[in-house]
Design a protein around this motif. Structure first.
Motif, PDB file in Angstrom:
ATOM      1  N   THR A   1       0.823  -1.212   0.000  1.00  0.00           N
ATOM      2  CA  THR A   1       0.000   0.000   0.000  1.00  0.00           C
ATOM      3  C   THR A   1       0.855   1.260   0.000  1.00  0.00           C
ATOM      4  O   THR A   1       0.346   2.351  -0.210  1.00  0.00           O
ATOM      5  N   ASP A   2       2.160   1.113   0.235  1.00  0.00           N
ATOM      6  CA  ASP A   2       3.091   2.240   0.214  1.00  0.00           C
ATOM      7  C   ASP A   2       4.477   1.673  -0.089  1.00  0.00           C
ATOM      8  O   ASP A   2       4.796   0.557   0.333  1.00  0.00           O
TER       9      ASP A   2
ATOM     10  N   SER B   1       7.859  -5.259   4.807  1.00  0.00           N
ATOM     11  CA  SER B   1       7.319  -6.579   4.447  1.00  0.00           C
ATOM     12  C   SER B   1       8.504  -7.503   4.205  1.00  0.00           C
ATOM     13  O   SER B   1       9.655  -7.051   4.160  1.00  0.00           O
ATOM     14  N   PRO B   2       8.238  -8.788   4.005  1.00  0.00           N
ATOM     15  CA  PRO B   2       9.366  -9.697   3.717  1.00  0.00           C
ATOM     16  C   PRO B   2      10.147  -9.299   2.455  1.00  0.00           C
ATOM     17  O   PRO B   2      11.325  -9.583   2.351  1.00  0.00           O
ATOM     18  N   LEU B   3       9.492  -8.622   1.515  1.00  0.00           N
ATOM     19  CA  LEU B   3      10.188  -8.191   0.303  1.00  0.00           C
ATOM     20  C   LEU B   3      10.811  -6.805   0.449  1.00  0.00           C
ATOM     21  O   LEU B   3      11.599  -6.384  -0.389  1.00  0.00           O
TER      22      LEU B   3
ATOM     23  N   ASN C   1      12.793  -2.484   4.501  1.00  0.00           N
ATOM     24  CA  ASN C   1      12.933  -1.061   4.767  1.00  0.00           C
ATOM     25  C   ASN C   1      14.358  -0.802   5.213  1.00  0.00           C
ATOM     26  O   ASN C   1      15.271  -0.931   4.416  1.00  0.00           O
ATOM     27  N   ASN C   2      14.592  -0.496   6.461  1.00  0.00           N
ATOM     28  CA  ASN C   2      15.963  -0.304   6.936  1.00  0.00           C
ATOM     29  C   ASN C   2      16.026  -0.655   8.416  1.00  0.00           C
ATOM     30  O   ASN C   2      15.015  -0.803   9.078  1.00  0.00           O
ATOM     31  N   TRP C   3      17.213  -0.780   8.873  1.00  0.00           N
ATOM     32  CA  TRP C   3      17.423  -1.128  10.276  1.00  0.00           C
ATOM     33  C   TRP C   3      18.081   0.042  11.018  1.00  0.00           C
ATOM     34  O   TRP C   3      18.758  -0.141  12.023  1.00  0.00           O
TER      35      TRP C   3
END
Length: 169
Positions: free
Chosen positions: A37-38, A43-45, A48-50
């Motif tokens: 949705t953004d 998500s698993p794919l 994002n970042n840590w």
């Protein structure tokens, strides 16, 4: 309601000869269905970042601090504590917004499921009526023939009566 939201649906007419629901065709795409949705949603794919937050570097060795450094750190700590409180409030609000968005999303999908289900019920009803009307066609032919026969019989009788009247006059 389509006019309320300035959107129009395609209705029940399917002019696309290559895509006919009643023939079992579909346009459901796995990629589209499971599209995030953004772009930044985790998500698993998309992990994002840590990233984390660190205002001050870690002090790795025992260190003496000057009064000025200690005062600066105290002011920074006070500022960061206030910022942490406001960040906590902001994140709480963001979580509430996300939960509200999710509620609306889920309810909209439930509505769409109802629309899809009701559309199937409506189409099933249309198909049932169509089958019934086809079964009635022979009866209509029979009724039409009987009306034509009655009309011909009446016309013949009228002609006979007119002929008798004309013969008398």
């Amino acid at each position: 309601m389509g006019t309320v939201f300035n959107k129009t649906g395609t209705g029940g007419n399917d002019d696309n000869k290559d895509k006919r629901t009643y023939q079992g065709d579909h346009n459901l795409s796995l990629e589209t269905t499971l599209q995030p949705t953004d772009d930044n949603v985790i998500s698993p794919l998309n992990q994002n970042n840590w990233d984390s937050i660190r205002t001050q570097s870690v002090v790795t060795t025992p260190t003496y601090f000057s009064k000025e450094q200690a005062d600066n750190l105290r002011a920074l700590a006070k500022d960061k504590k206030s910022g942490a409180i406001q960040s906590k409030r902001a994140y709480k609000s963001l979580k509430t917004i996300e939960k509200s968005d999710t509620t609306v999303h889920v309810e909209h999908r439930n509505y769409q499921k109802t629309v899809a289900s009701c559309e199937t019920d409506k189409q099933r009803s249309n198909a049932s009526l169509s089958r019934k009307l086809h079964r009635l066609r022979p009866e209509y032919v029979g009724m039409g023939k009987s009306i034509e026969k009655a009309e011909n019989k009446a016309n013949k009788r009228i002609l006979e009566l007119r002929a008798k009247i004309e013969a008398v006059t």
